[in-house]
Design a protein around this motif. Structure first.
Motif: not given
Length: 245
Positions: A60-63, A69, A111, A134
């Motif tokens: 989620e955090l690398h989308k 972010n 998320v 995310s």
């Protein structure tokens, strides 16, 4: 940015020497926040677990394209799941920072990431930070509720001061703090070097006696009746605050 510190200073009194001093406080300190689950209507804030949240958060955090972010954080982004797992192994069980995963109540997916940090039980001061949302979490009811749950928990534990600090160039974080009802306190110039760049740090806070008003506004905004069938807000948080004034 400029702050009138005299307007922000707390009430004072004169001591026997004719000096101005802070008012006496009946204070014995509070306990360190327990690592507990915070449940809301739309999300849960769960103590961070490598096993439970690791792979989900990595995905989620690398989308976000370009890893935007991660720009203002001291760590990441991570090229490989193994690197992220190594970071989690070193940080998930810490007492300060104390990390949490933000979990979507609809499907149980992690998320976002947040933490308590700079926890000072003797002084009653605690900060929220390491925020990483995310794309699915950003500008959502879940994000606001997660921040509300963290604040509510801190003040219910008896903390006197709840802090928010961010890079002065991080406009979304500055706007989020103001929207949530934090008071701007000042700018610490050249406070850090982050990823090879200068960081000026902006300080915000909410105090315990301010919390009841902030809480009422947040709860009114989060109420299901404030959203239509398509999930659009009927009144913004700013409009609710203005109506309560």
């Amino acid at each position: 940015m400029r702050v009138d510190w005299e307007a922000l200073a707390q009430p004072a009194e004169t001591n026997a020497n004719g000096q101005m001093v802070g008012m006496r406080v009946d204070w014995e300190g509070v306990r360190h926040p327990p690592r507990s689950l915070l449940a809301g209507r739309y999300c849960r804030v769960e103590p961070l677990s490598q096993e439970r949240h690791g792979a989900q958060l990595f995905d989620e955090l690398h989308k976000m394209p370009g890893g935007a972010n991660w720009t203002y954080l001291s760590h990441g982004p991570f090229s490989h799941l193994e690197d992220w797992q190594q970071w989690m192994a070193a940080n998930a069980a810490l007492d300060d920072p104390q990390f949490y995963a933000i979990v979507d109540g609809r499907d149980g997916e992690a998320v976002g990431l947040c933490s308590y940090l700079r926890i000072a039980p003797a002084d009653g001061s605690i900060e929220v930070g390491f925020l990483n949302f995310s794309p699915r979490l950003q500008r959502s009811r879940l994000a606001t509720e997660a921040m509300y749950l963290m604040m509510r928990n801190a003040f219910e534990l008896g903390y006197r001061r709840y802090e928010w600090k961010c890079d002065a160039q991080n406009a979304p974080s500055v706007q989020a703090a103001l929207r949530l009802g934090f008071t701007f306190e000042g700018l610490f110039r050249q406070a850090r070097v982050n990823k090879g760049r200068n960081r000026d740090t902006v300080w915000f806070s909410i105090l315990d006696h301010e919390w009841p008003v902030r809480r009422a506004a947040l709860e009114a905004w989060l109420d299901e009746g404030n959203f239509d069938a398509d999930g659009r807000q009927r009144a913004s948080l700013a409009q609710i605050v203005a109506a309560q004034s």
